[in-house]
Design a protein around this motif. Sequence first.
Motif, PDB file in Angstrom:
ATOM      1  N   SER A 150      51.513  33.752  39.720  1.00 26.72           N
ATOM      2  CA  SER A 150      52.685  33.303  40.495  1.00 26.72           C
ATOM      3  C   SER A 150      53.464  34.396  41.299  1.00 26.72           C
ATOM      4  O   SER A 150      52.691  35.241  41.399  1.00 26.72           O
ATOM      5  CB  SER A 150      53.761  32.697  39.641  1.00 26.72           C
ATOM      6  OG  SER A 150      54.984  31.763  40.425  1.00 26.72           O
ATOM      7  N   SER A 159      46.537  34.068  45.566  1.00 27.95           N
ATOM      8  CA  SER A 159      46.599  32.854  44.739  1.00 27.95           C
ATOM      9  C   SER A 159      46.679  31.571  45.633  1.00 27.95           C
ATOM     10  O   SER A 159      46.101  30.484  45.016  1.00 27.95           O
ATOM     11  CB  SER A 159      47.796  32.988  43.580  1.00 27.95           C
ATOM     12  OG  SER A 159      47.887  34.191  42.998  1.00 27.95           O
ATOM     13  N   ASP A 160      47.309  31.510  46.592  1.00 29.42           N
ATOM     14  CA  ASP A 160      47.471  30.403  47.477  1.00 29.42           C
ATOM     15  C   ASP A 160      46.161  30.015  47.864  1.00 29.42           C
ATOM     16  O   ASP A 160      45.808  28.542  47.794  1.00 29.42           O
ATOM     17  CB  ASP A 160      48.251  30.509  48.476  1.00 29.42           C
ATOM     18  CG  ASP A 160      49.766  30.999  48.144  1.00 29.42           C
ATOM     19  OD1 ASP A 160      50.395  30.410  47.365  1.00 29.42           O
ATOM     20  OD2 ASP A 160      50.169  32.052  48.867  1.00 29.42           O
ATOM     21  N   TRP A 162      43.394  30.269  46.126  1.00 31.94           N
ATOM     22  CA  TRP A 162      42.747  29.352  45.213  1.00 31.94           C
ATOM     23  C   TRP A 162      43.429  27.919  44.844  1.00 31.94           C
ATOM     24  O   TRP A 162      42.623  27.072  44.881  1.00 31.94           O
ATOM     25  CB  TRP A 162      43.002  30.159  43.756  1.00 31.94           C
ATOM     26  CG  TRP A 162      42.206  29.916  42.802  1.00 31.94           C
ATOM     27  CD1 TRP A 162      41.045  30.494  42.139  1.00 31.94           C
ATOM     28  CD2 TRP A 162      42.427  28.804  41.733  1.00 31.94           C
ATOM     29  NE1 TRP A 162      40.556  29.794  41.195  1.00 31.94           N
ATOM     30  CE2 TRP A 162      41.425  28.848  40.915  1.00 31.94           C
ATOM     31  CE3 TRP A 162      43.339  27.876  41.599  1.00 31.94           C
ATOM     32  CZ2 TRP A 162      41.218  27.849  39.625  1.00 31.94           C
ATOM     33  CZ3 TRP A 162      43.264  26.893  40.580  1.00 31.94           C
ATOM     34  CH2 TRP A 162      41.887  26.991  39.627  1.00 31.94           C
ATOM     35  N   LEU A 163      44.722  27.954  44.967  1.00 31.74           N
ATOM     36  CA  LEU A 163      45.308  26.630  44.677  1.00 31.74           C
ATOM     37  C   LEU A 163      45.162  25.766  45.659  1.00 31.74           C
ATOM     38  O   LEU A 163      45.075  24.742  45.170  1.00 31.74           O
ATOM     39  CB  LEU A 163      47.045  27.117  44.520  1.00 31.74           C
ATOM     40  CG  LEU A 163      47.383  27.999  43.221  1.00 31.74           C
ATOM     41  CD1 LEU A 163      48.648  28.233  43.296  1.00 31.74           C
ATOM     42  CD2 LEU A 163      47.023  26.952  41.926  1.00 31.74           C
ATOM     43  N   THR A 167      42.062  22.842  45.470  1.00 27.65           N
ATOM     44  CA  THR A 167      42.391  21.381  45.393  1.00 27.65           C
ATOM     45  C   THR A 167      41.868  20.639  46.517  1.00 27.65           C
ATOM     46  O   THR A 167      41.433  19.511  46.245  1.00 27.65           O
ATOM     47  CB  THR A 167      43.968  21.391  45.619  1.00 27.65           C
ATOM     48  OG1 THR A 167      44.817  22.212  44.618  1.00 27.65           O
ATOM     49  CG2 THR A 167      44.597  19.913  45.475  1.00 27.65           C
ATOM     50  N   SER A 222      47.830  22.623  39.917  1.00 26.51           N
ATOM     51  CA  SER A 222      47.720  23.293  41.116  1.00 26.51           C
ATOM     52  C   SER A 222      48.985  23.146  41.934  1.00 26.51           C
ATOM     53  O   SER A 222      49.704  23.932  42.713  1.00 26.51           O
ATOM     54  CB  SER A 222      46.406  23.426  41.727  1.00 26.51           C
ATOM     55  OG  SER A 222      45.376  23.645  40.874  1.00 26.51           O
ATOM     56  N   GLU A 226      51.570  25.568  43.010  1.00 28.78           N
ATOM     57  CA  GLU A 226      51.662  25.970  44.414  1.00 28.78           C
ATOM     58  C   GLU A 226      53.171  25.671  44.984  1.00 28.78           C
ATOM     59  O   GLU A 226      53.940  26.437  45.655  1.00 28.78           O
ATOM     60  CB  GLU A 226      50.710  25.418  45.493  1.00 28.78           C
ATOM     61  CG  GLU A 226      50.825  25.313  46.787  1.00 28.78           C
ATOM     62  CD  GLU A 226      50.645  27.110  47.300  1.00 28.78           C
ATOM     63  OE1 GLU A 226      49.904  27.642  46.589  1.00 28.78           O
ATOM     64  OE2 GLU A 226      51.367  27.357  48.197  1.00 28.78           O
ATOM     65  N   TRP A 247      51.044  25.512  32.274  1.00 29.80           N
ATOM     66  CA  TRP A 247      49.730  25.611  33.084  1.00 29.80           C
ATOM     67  C   TRP A 247      48.405  25.703  32.003  1.00 29.80           C
ATOM     68  O   TRP A 247      47.533  25.111  32.419  1.00 29.80           O
ATOM     69  CB  TRP A 247      49.980  26.935  33.934  1.00 29.80           C
ATOM     70  CG  TRP A 247      48.532  27.263  34.540  1.00 29.80           C
ATOM     71  CD1 TRP A 247      47.477  28.123  34.096  1.00 29.80           C
ATOM     72  CD2 TRP A 247      48.091  26.951  35.654  1.00 29.80           C
ATOM     73  NE1 TRP A 247      46.399  28.155  34.651  1.00 29.80           N
ATOM     74  CE2 TRP A 247      46.640  27.506  35.781  1.00 29.80           C
ATOM     75  CE3 TRP A 247      48.368  25.980  36.557  1.00 29.80           C
ATOM     76  CZ2 TRP A 247      46.112  27.099  36.792  1.00 29.80           C
ATOM     77  CZ3 TRP A 247      47.951  25.897  37.618  1.00 29.80           C
ATOM     78  CH2 TRP A 247      46.565  26.296  37.632  1.00 29.80           C
TER      79      TRP A 247
END
Lengths: 818, 198
Positions: A150, A159-160, A162-163, A167, A222, A226, A247
């Motif tokens: 996070s 990380s964004d 990935w998320l 998705t 996710s 996000e 999580w």
Amino acid sequence: MNALRRHRALSRIWASDPGLKGWFTTVNHTDLGRMFLFVATVFFVIGGILAMLIRAQLASPRSAFLGPDHYNQIFTMHGTIMMFLFAIPFFEGLAVYLLPKMLGTRDLAFPRLTAYGFWCYVFGGSMMIFALLAGIAPDSGWFMYPPLSSTIGAPGINSDFWLIGITFVEISAISAAVEITVTVLRYRAPGMKLSQMPIFAWYALVTAVMILTGFPPLILGSILLELERAFGLPFFQVAQGGDALLWQHLFWLFGHPEVYIIFLPAAGAISTILPVMARTTLMGYGWIVAAAVSLGVLSFGLWVHHMFTTGIPHMGLAFFSAASTLVAVPTAVQIFAWIGTLWKGRPSLHLPMLWLLAFFATFVIGGLTGVMVAIVPFDWQAHDTYFIVAHLHYVLVGGFVFPMIAALYYWMPHFTGRRTYFKLGNVAFWLVVPGFHGTFLALHWAGLLGMRRRIDTYESGQGWEVINIIASISGFVMAIGFALVLIDVVVNAVVAVRGSRDPWGAGTLDWAMPTPAAPYNFASLAQVTSRDPLYEDPELPVRLARGEGYLGDPGRGRRETLTVEIGTGAPRYIVVFPGNTALPVLMSAITGLFFLGMLIKAYWLVPISALGVTLCALLWVWGLGRPAPEEALPVGRGLSLHTAAEAADPPGWWGSVFLLLANGTFFGSLLFGYAFLFSIAPNWPPPAYLEPGALPVVLVLAGAGLTFLGSRIGTVVGQGMAPVGLALIAGAALPVLSESPDPTLHAYDATVWVFVGYGLLHCLVGMLMWSVVMLRRLSGHSADTTLGAMRIARLWSDYTLLVALLTAAAIGLPGVLT
Amino acid sequence: MHPAGPAAQVISQLWWVLLAGAAAIFLFVAALIALAWRRPPGETEERRFVVWLGLAFPMTVLAALLAYGLVVGERLLPRATPDLVRVQAEARQWDWRFGYDDAPGRVTENLLHIPAGRPVDVAITSVDVVHGFWVPRLAGKLDAVPGHVNLLRIEADSPGRYEGLGSEFNGAGYRDHRFTVIAHDAEGWRAFLRGETP
């Protein structure tokens, strides 16, 4: 009409557009299956290159080849690519290609959805590769534990990717799963009972249902993470009532079924190939089906074994430890049924069989180490060390990659229509398999010597050097072997000589067609009476080509196939498939813009692209059906059937049922998350529970009543009432949210907002659906041909009502009771 | 693999049992497969493979194993004993801080002092991301989760220095997220509590 003229006529109807355009407009499962397999292989190569970088880095102590910032991205992306961009899509590709052929039909249930899923996969996967090349790839490990993933631990965009990227890719998994489920249940050759399906279809069915129930928790996780990263909704921040463990639960609730989602298709391939290689039939068909189903069910009961070290109470540990060992039983049933099959027959040593032997050797070891780590005290020692790394590679490479290479060699004559000719495959085999064991066998020991996974380098003098240099060298040998497999496939596809139709002497319908497959698969559909139709009637392919089966007359000039009753396989109605269209690729590109807007925080793009997707979906739906009913049409063999356009349960209704299964699991996961935070998270209760008063309750109840009634009246008036009712329900959101104006204050407020947002979205979708039905009736479609569409809308609005009532209870009750 | 405390000892013993069992089963399965090429083809009884080998065999082995695992697990539980010592471990990126019930206010960084030969309960938590507490030679590992306190029982048989590790990936400094456990003899422990050891 002779066989050749029939072939030409059917090809004209079913062929993809010529040239480059055809790649983007094709909706044919043979094309898309091949495209899926090709792209998944490309991602396998990328993931493999990352693995080689990892082994290069770890070959010697104090390596300065990669720093921790690059290394962390590389191992995160290696895991992510192999799991999400290789394994699952490779299964999808194989199933998309094979299932209609094995089931004796002409295409999957929703051809345009196949294409849409494929393009979502390509675009989402490209996002991830872009991040990798730009050096801004996710770096928190493939299971992305917050708070590390996070904003606290990863403030950048990494990380964004990935998320949002994953998705996006999951859309393809969900759509493929819906499609596989409906295809297996309804799109079979006439007469094929469930108990006569090729065993691969059973495995595909179980896997697809598992995807529908396994992926939603991850998608929810996710989205929540996000939302936390982008807007500060504190689902995983302990100070504001969140919990990092939420999580982990959501992730492993997905993550463990995922392991079996990967293994089961491979087991399906094994159960198909092994009997042919042993020149016999499968032992214990019923037992194997039961084992596959129970594996699917059990796999949802053991996610906690990934969390043995998170401080779960001892009783909980005992339960999940038992469940984790229990899962070995159905696996053992399959293994021994396969060995029994070998005993029953005369096993050969063709290349596919060699790879199956490699599977046995590898997977059995992986299974045994799996039982070891299911024992809690041992797991406490082995957890997060190279023992686990070795174990999971034994299971995944042994349990997926090796059987898939066996499948590749087994079906290659089908893909190419050529004999496998060159001996390169044998050399590759002897490089890959010893290379694999050289890499991972000794790494178990490194783990027991205390080598943690995910360290970027290590000091000398801990006894790890020899193990690591052996592992690295073997790893490179294995990589060369994999490269040879690829070269072998390409060479064989290009220059090998033409082969016979059924080179292995198999009995399933996929070999009852000329290869490479024509776009329509079968010139006419077989009447099936046994599990291995080709053993029963070796002349069947010729008779099908002569048009002696169903739908052998291409005279109606449209893409037709039959659907059957689920259990008995009795023919039910004619399905008319849509033709080539660029709509799926366009719609997935606009979907991509939606995710891109989220990713780069260009939020103005999000509503615009959402509108675009909606417009595409309306175009998509509007083309279905016809204004007036046709009478029953002849389908051959003296039978006449109606088309799906007049059915009360058209394919779209079945698709909706299974999409709602996934959707319901998503909502169930949300309720689970709420209950988890409510009871486990440290900083609860929140400062105040919502007390919105009577207005929202009245709105929800009145709206629900109106929708329920309207959706059951069945006239245009009723179709007008239903969306009004849904609008009333949506109106309840206003007083609720005004009570809780700031979702960033506490995880409770954040959860309320997610509940309300989910409900609003469904109200909107329901209103759109009812409007489409109403417009259809007003534009002159008959009641008969809108019946199916109306029942689909009713299904969705009923689900929305259930969601609204549950949401009202979940949000309202804590405030009322305290 | 070089256990230096009762918990690690039990786990190490468990491992050797598991390894022996796994090797025996693997050889058995490999022999069964090899035999398929050695015997004449013919009718093979389904029941023998599916029911006996597929169902009965693993269930028996697993039941025994599970019972063994649970017994071992029970022995590792942090139960009340009279000579118990309690310490706290607080993890952050990328350090460990330790506190002591017997010496309130005393905080050591990346250095955990314990008495040898006495059971020690470590109360583990985190102030930022998820970490893992692991002293390989003394016991298994347990995670440090923000907002939660997890209790791990460790014990060192004899005085000495033992390496401790962060065992849950936690970002750029993961490799060097370590600490040292110093197990004192009775005299050394008293000296530490009095504040004489730095």
